[in-house]
Design an enzyme around this catalytic site. Structure first.
Site: not given
Length: 286
Positions: A231, A265
């Protein structure tokens, strides 16, 4: 919004619940591997859109030890630029792949905000619904999850970023709305997993705050899933492109596990699983 099919929906058995419960009972968090069948995902857009490439990727993740494969056919990248697609396009991308991935024997979650797509995926053997809008975008999603009796990942999301927010309070309020929707629809509480939605509707600082204060979500008494893989907040600390953020991803995921995350995840299954196992082994010696 997409209405549910008019014909009655047969309840799915609790295979997804049993598999998820077994994973959550382990000392090491479960690892959910990302399989994007899209041309425009922020990290690996286009790499696995061809069915044969998607299957190679799924098999590789299984070899690496993945616990759940999360398959999605619409980019929900947490930054501007994702191109919304209609349900027909999403289904066209999934049809050549999903049943074959399910047949590999690892629980599969369907990453979609459309109840029509989730319903079809459950018919093909997907075991978990993963809704990046936490039952709050498609009015049919909660009813579908209740009717099929499957686990659902409820993710926090926002249409826009507001740097002034206390993001943890915002997540708590969002999750309470989602849980109210779930209760009204008849979704069993033990079917629900919460996801803080790292990067979604958040500044990089808010994403880091969400991870730092993740344990505050423990007040809901529900399992927590964290997907910090590659991210953008990582680049705000250490400038890098998505494919060069493995170290930052692992650091975030180890911290998330220490603060209560039970599912991680990730795009990088082997390295993440190794980090989680080593962390647990060291912590067990205290």
């Amino acid at each position: 919004m997409i209405a549910l099919p008019s014909q009655p929906l047969a309840p799915t058995d609790r295979t997804g619940h049993a598999a998820l419960r077994a994973l959550l009972e382990r000392p090491v968090p479960a690892v959910m591997g990302v399989l994007n069948i899209t041309p425009d995902s922020f990290s690996d857009g286009g790499q696995f859109i061809a069915p044969e490439q998607a299957l190679v990727r799924a098999r590789a993740m299984i070899t690496d030890g993945v616990d759940i494969i999360d398959i999605g056919a619409e980019s929900t990248r947490p930054y501007k630029g994702a191109q919304p697609v209609m349900a027909d396009e999403e289904l066209a991308r999934l049809r050549p792949v999903l049943a074959d991935v399910v047949a590999l024997g690892v629980p599969v979650s369907i990453d979609s905000m459309k109840s029509e797509v989730v319903a079809w995926a459950l018919d093909q053997g997907a075991a978990i619904a993963n809704d990046v809008w936490g039952l709050q975008r498609d009015a049919g999603m909660a009813a579908l999850v209740a009717a099929r009796n499957v686990p659902v990942v409820v993710m926090h999301n926002r249409d826009s970023v507001d740097p002034s927010l206390d993001i943890v309070k915002d997540m708590a309020a969002f999750f309470q709305r989602s849980l109210d929707i779930a209760t009204k629809a008849g979704i069993a509480r033990d079917s629900i997993v919460l996801d803080p939605g790292i990067g979604f509707g958040k500044t990089p600082e808010q994403s880091m705050t969400a991870l730092a204060r993740l344990d505050e979500l423990g007040s809901f008494g529900l399992p927590i899933l964290v997907g910090a893989s590659r991210k953008r907040f990582i680049a705000s600390v250490s400038p890098s492109e998505p494919q060069d953020r493995l170290g930052g991803s692992i650091a975030a995921h180890v911290i998330a596990a220490q603060r209560g995350a039970r599912i991680i995840r990730t795009h990088d299954v082997a390295a993440t699983l190794q980090a989680l196992r080593v962390t647990e082994a060291i912590e067990s010696k205290r």
